[in-house]
Design a protein around this motif. Structure first.
Motif, PDB file in Angstrom:
ATOM      1  N   VAL A 227       0.777  -1.085  -0.045  1.00  0.00           N
ATOM      2  CA  VAL A 227       0.157  -0.069  -0.034  1.00  0.00           C
ATOM      3  C   VAL A 227       1.038   1.257  -0.072  1.00  0.00           C
ATOM      4  CG1 VAL A 227      -1.717   1.360   1.170  1.00  0.00           C
ATOM      5  CG2 VAL A 227      -1.903  -1.237   1.194  1.00  0.00           C
ATOM      6  N   VAL A 228       1.835   1.257   0.815  1.00  0.00           N
ATOM      7  CA  VAL A 228       2.695   2.213   0.651  1.00  0.00           C
ATOM      8  C   VAL A 228       4.234   1.526   0.672  1.00  0.00           C
ATOM      9  CG1 VAL A 228       1.776   4.083   1.873  1.00  0.00           C
ATOM     10  CG2 VAL A 228       3.110   2.165   3.361  1.00  0.00           C
ATOM     11  N   ALA A 229       5.297   2.084   0.098  1.00  0.00           N
ATOM     12  CA  ALA A 229       6.698   1.450  -0.482  1.00  0.00           C
ATOM     13  C   ALA A 229       7.793   1.730   0.887  1.00  0.00           C
ATOM     14  CB  ALA A 229       7.106   1.934  -1.713  1.00  0.00           C
ATOM     15  N   GLY A 230       7.386   2.774   1.518  1.00  0.00           N
ATOM     16  CA  GLY A 230       8.488   3.048   2.509  1.00  0.00           C
ATOM     17  C   GLY A 230       7.821   3.864   3.816  1.00  0.00           C
ATOM     18  N   GLN A 231       8.684   4.274   4.608  1.00  0.00           N
ATOM     19  CA  GLN A 231       8.307   4.828   5.797  1.00  0.00           C
ATOM     20  C   GLN A 231       9.376   5.652   6.638  1.00  0.00           C
ATOM     21  OE1 GLN A 231       8.621   3.911   9.511  1.00  0.00           O
ATOM     22  NE2 GLN A 231      10.566   3.086   8.393  1.00  0.00           N
ATOM     23  N   GLU A 232       9.366   6.431   7.299  1.00  0.00           N
ATOM     24  CA  GLU A 232      10.541   7.072   7.940  1.00  0.00           C
ATOM     25  C   GLU A 232      10.022   7.065   9.668  1.00  0.00           C
ATOM     26  OE1 GLU A 232      10.018  10.631   9.545  1.00  0.00           O
ATOM     27  OE2 GLU A 232       7.897  10.103   9.140  1.00  0.00           O
ATOM     28  N   ASN A 233      11.276   6.883  10.561  1.00  0.00           N
ATOM     29  CA  ASN A 233      11.374   6.584  11.765  1.00  0.00           C
ATOM     30  C   ASN A 233      12.767   6.481  12.355  1.00  0.00           C
ATOM     31  OD1 ASN A 233       8.825   6.386  13.433  1.00  0.00           O
ATOM     32  ND2 ASN A 233       8.049   5.051  11.943  1.00  0.00           N
ATOM     33  N   PRO A 234      12.970   6.705  13.562  1.00  0.00           N
ATOM     34  CA  PRO A 234      14.365   6.311  14.421  1.00  0.00           C
ATOM     35  C   PRO A 234      14.579   4.767  14.389  1.00  0.00           C
ATOM     36  CG  PRO A 234      12.905   7.770  15.884  1.00  0.00           C
ATOM     37  CD  PRO A 234      12.109   7.136  14.568  1.00  0.00           C
ATOM     38  N   PHE A 235      15.682   4.533  14.396  1.00  0.00           N
ATOM     39  CA  PHE A 235      16.134   3.011  14.174  1.00  0.00           C
ATOM     40  C   PHE A 235      15.502   2.189  15.391  1.00  0.00           C
ATOM     41  CE2 PHE A 235      20.660   5.096  13.068  1.00  0.00           C
ATOM     42  CZ  PHE A 235      20.525   4.601  11.826  1.00  0.00           C
ATOM     43  N   SER A 236      15.177   2.694  16.629  1.00  0.00           N
ATOM     44  CA  SER A 236      14.646   1.920  17.321  1.00  0.00           C
ATOM     45  C   SER A 236      13.287   1.525  17.220  1.00  0.00           C
ATOM     46  CB  SER A 236      14.606   2.681  18.863  1.00  0.00           C
ATOM     47  OG  SER A 236      13.708   3.905  18.679  1.00  0.00           O
ATOM     48  N   VAL A 237      12.454   2.543  16.628  1.00  0.00           N
ATOM     49  CA  VAL A 237      11.243   2.010  16.082  1.00  0.00           C
ATOM     50  C   VAL A 237      11.251   1.112  14.855  1.00  0.00           C
ATOM     51  CG1 VAL A 237       8.931   3.052  15.242  1.00  0.00           C
ATOM     52  CG2 VAL A 237      10.203   4.550  16.745  1.00  0.00           C
ATOM     53  N   ILE A 238      12.121   1.181  13.961  1.00  0.00           N
ATOM     54  CA  ILE A 238      12.056   0.365  12.837  1.00  0.00           C
ATOM     55  C   ILE A 238      12.482  -0.925  13.210  1.00  0.00           C
ATOM     56  CG2 ILE A 238      13.556   0.099  10.733  1.00  0.00           C
ATOM     57  CD1 ILE A 238      14.072   3.050  10.559  1.00  0.00           C
ATOM     58  N   ALA A 239      13.394  -1.308  14.327  1.00  0.00           N
ATOM     59  CA  ALA A 239      13.695  -2.783  14.969  1.00  0.00           C
ATOM     60  C   ALA A 239      12.681  -3.159  15.557  1.00  0.00           C
ATOM     61  CB  ALA A 239      15.085  -2.123  15.423  1.00  0.00           C
ATOM     62  N   GLU A 240      11.994  -2.292  16.480  1.00  0.00           N
ATOM     63  CA  GLU A 240      11.092  -2.747  17.438  1.00  0.00           C
ATOM     64  C   GLU A 240       9.812  -3.296  16.787  1.00  0.00           C
ATOM     65  OE1 GLU A 240      10.893  -3.608  20.441  1.00  0.00           O
ATOM     66  OE2 GLU A 240      13.115  -3.004  21.245  1.00  0.00           O
ATOM     67  N   ALA A 241       9.672  -2.719  15.508  1.00  0.00           N
ATOM     68  CA  ALA A 241       8.195  -2.900  14.670  1.00  0.00           C
ATOM     69  C   ALA A 241       8.554  -3.954  13.967  1.00  0.00           C
ATOM     70  CB  ALA A 241       7.719  -1.469  14.104  1.00  0.00           C
ATOM     71  N   ASN A 242       9.898  -4.581  13.816  1.00  0.00           N
ATOM     72  CA  ASN A 242      10.085  -5.534  12.555  1.00  0.00           C
ATOM     73  C   ASN A 242       9.981  -5.122  11.396  1.00  0.00           C
ATOM     74  OD1 ASN A 242      10.449  -7.334  15.001  1.00  0.00           O
ATOM     75  ND2 ASN A 242       8.514  -8.056  14.837  1.00  0.00           N
ATOM     76  N   PHE A 243      10.227  -3.816  10.901  1.00  0.00           N
ATOM     77  CA  PHE A 243      10.069  -3.455   9.659  1.00  0.00           C
ATOM     78  C   PHE A 243      11.037  -4.094   8.796  1.00  0.00           C
ATOM     79  CE2 PHE A 243       7.846   0.875  11.157  1.00  0.00           C
ATOM     80  CZ  PHE A 243       6.586   0.233  11.309  1.00  0.00           C
ATOM     81  N   TYR A 244      12.075  -4.208   9.360  1.00  0.00           N
ATOM     82  CA  TYR A 244      13.264  -4.825   8.673  1.00  0.00           C
ATOM     83  C   TYR A 244      12.630  -6.427   7.906  1.00  0.00           C
ATOM     84  CZ  TYR A 244      13.591  -7.838  12.836  1.00  0.00           C
ATOM     85  OH  TYR A 244      13.088  -8.424  13.820  1.00  0.00           O
ATOM     86  N   GLU A 245      11.485  -6.777   8.274  1.00  0.00           N
ATOM     87  CA  GLU A 245      11.165  -7.892   7.558  1.00  0.00           C
ATOM     88  C   GLU A 245      10.187  -7.480   6.137  1.00  0.00           C
ATOM     89  OE1 GLU A 245       8.247  -9.952  10.284  1.00  0.00           O
ATOM     90  OE2 GLU A 245       9.676 -10.589  11.693  1.00  0.00           O
ATOM     91  N   VAL A 246       9.826  -6.116   6.002  1.00  0.00           N
ATOM     92  CA  VAL A 246       9.426  -5.650   4.907  1.00  0.00           C
ATOM     93  C   VAL A 246       9.778  -4.766   4.249  1.00  0.00           C
ATOM     94  CG1 VAL A 246       6.960  -6.683   5.684  1.00  0.00           C
ATOM     95  CG2 VAL A 246       7.711  -4.273   6.348  1.00  0.00           C
ATOM     96  N   GLN A 247      11.080  -4.028   4.720  1.00  0.00           N
ATOM     97  CA  GLN A 247      11.736  -3.016   3.992  1.00  0.00           C
ATOM     98  C   GLN A 247      13.252  -3.576   4.179  1.00  0.00           C
ATOM     99  OE1 GLN A 247      10.039   0.859   4.094  1.00  0.00           O
ATOM    100  NE2 GLN A 247       9.169  -1.008   3.220  1.00  0.00           N
ATOM    101  N   LYS A 248      13.766  -3.428   2.663  1.00  0.00           N
ATOM    102  CA  LYS A 248      15.315  -3.814   2.419  1.00  0.00           C
ATOM    103  C   LYS A 248      16.166  -2.622   2.723  1.00  0.00           C
ATOM    104  CE  LYS A 248      18.198  -6.189  -0.874  1.00  0.00           C
ATOM    105  NZ  LYS A 248      18.208  -6.743  -2.319  1.00  0.00           N
ATOM    106  N   TYR A 249      15.811  -1.464   2.312  1.00  0.00           N
ATOM    107  CA  TYR A 249      16.675  -0.219   2.219  1.00  0.00           C
ATOM    108  C   TYR A 249      16.616   0.714   3.251  1.00  0.00           C
ATOM    109  CZ  TYR A 249      17.426  -2.343  -2.234  1.00  0.00           C
ATOM    110  OH  TYR A 249      17.296  -3.406  -3.398  1.00  0.00           O
TER     111      TYR A 249
END
Length: 353
Positions: A227-249
């Motif tokens: 639905v969206v290709a990207g987002q913006e957040n601090p490292f902590s939020v990206i990691a805690e929300a497991n965004f690395y599972e759906v975001q490569k870069y």
């Protein structure tokens, strides 16, 4: 003989009764004195510690949450227990708007609140939502702790609060699942989830993306489904929300350093003794220092975790980042009037030194 013996027993009983009554009287008087005397306490004649409730939407085991417990530790030590600080992390007292309103009403006595939400109550706090205003984390601390930061904090007294200092909620970076992004041109047409904040919407539009405001709980699924290709957040939020599972870069744009003023209800503070007020001030300062140090360590740990999880991280040189900042300049002009032209100009001047 029997009569004499009976008389002697009667006299002895009367004497014992008299002695027992005197003892009971002494005891009753002592009990009355003890009940009327208040329990010893440094908090005054009431004998009860003053309760100070502070709240945040952050979890207890992240930098912001840990710093609230640091504040509690220092206050209670400095006041010898005359103030008891009760800490409510993880949105136990509601969202940030709920906490602000509680602080204004006095049902909550304090807490660190995001400047973006704070701007709904005190418009000049939108100053800290402007993009690329801090070239480094260290420069942000210098400005926030200096005259400009203190001037904005002073606005809070008009709405029933005192702002002691600024804590840090994190440096925001861009992630996406399409390609490595190095320049604003690489963003062209990229649909990204952003904060529901007009300045942020204007920023990503200027940079060439398609900003899409969205509630945070919906974000992971929206990234997963495209639905969206990207987002913006601090490292902590990206990691805690497991965004690395759906975001490569991940691109270290560092377009915004989130700041949280630490607030206290004005009436509550003014009702404290001078010694207790000094303890609050000292605790706020020590908690701020502790929080900033913890946040920097936390970011480094989470960055390493994201690399371990397979994210490709692109860093920007100061010159490359300046290209992004120059592209965002129209946002300053658009929002100068509502924030205060002089205030924005002074901030930009301080940032460039």
């Amino acid at each position: 003989m029997k009569k004499l013996y009976f008389v002697m027993l009667l006299m002895l009983a009367l004497i014992l009764a008299a002695c027992g009554g005197g003892g009971q009287s002494d005891s009753s008087e002592g009990a009355t004195s003890a009940e009327s005397k208040p329990a010893e306490s440094s908090s005054g004649s009431s004998g009860k510690a003053t309760i100070m409730k502070i709240g945040s939407t952050d979890k207890k085991d992240v930098a912001m949450g840990k710093a609230m417990y640091k504040f509690k530790e220092v206050v209670e030590a400095e006041t010898n227990g005359s103030i008891t600080v009760e800490v409510f992390p993880d949105s136990q007292l509601g969202g940030e708007r709920d906490i602000i309103e509680g602080i204004q009403l006095g049902s909550i006595q304090g807490g660190p609140i995001g400047a973006a939400v704070m701007s709904n109550f005190s418009p000049r706090f939108n100053l800290w939502s402007l993009p690329f205003i801090f070239p480094t984390r260290e420069k942000s601390h210098e400005i926030l702790d200096g005259p400009l930061g203190q001037e904005v904090l002073a606005d809070l007294e008009d709405i029933g609060m005192i702002g002691f200092n600024f804590w840090e909620s994190g440096v925001r970076n861009l992630t996406n699942n399409d390609s490595d992004i190095k320049t604003p041109e690489d963003l062209n047409g990229l649909k990204i989830r952003t904060l529901e904040n007009q300045i942020q919407l204007d920023l990503w539009t200027e940079l060439g993306a398609v900003p899409t405001p969205m509630a945070f709980p919906e974000l992971f699924t929206s990234l997963q489904q495209g639905v969206v290709a990207g987002q913006e957040n601090p490292f902590s939020v990206i990691a805690e929300a497991n965004f690395y599972e759906v975001q490569k870069y991940l691109t270290e744009t560092e377009h915004l350093i989130g700041v949280n003023p630490f607030l206290v209800n004005k009436k509550f503070y003014e009702g404290l003794t001078k010694e207790e007020q000094s303890a609050i001030e000292k605790a706020a300062d020590e908690a701020q220092k502790f929080q900033r140090e913890e946040k920097a360590k936390e970011d480094a740990r989470y960055k390493e975790l994201l690399i371990e999880k397979g994210m490709q991280i692109t860093s920007l040189s100061p010159e490359e980042r300046q290209v992004w900042a120059d592209k965002a300049k129209p946002v300053y002009e658009k929002h100068k009037k509502e924030i205060g032209e002089d205030l924005v100009d002074r901030l930009l001047e301080e940032s460039s030194k």
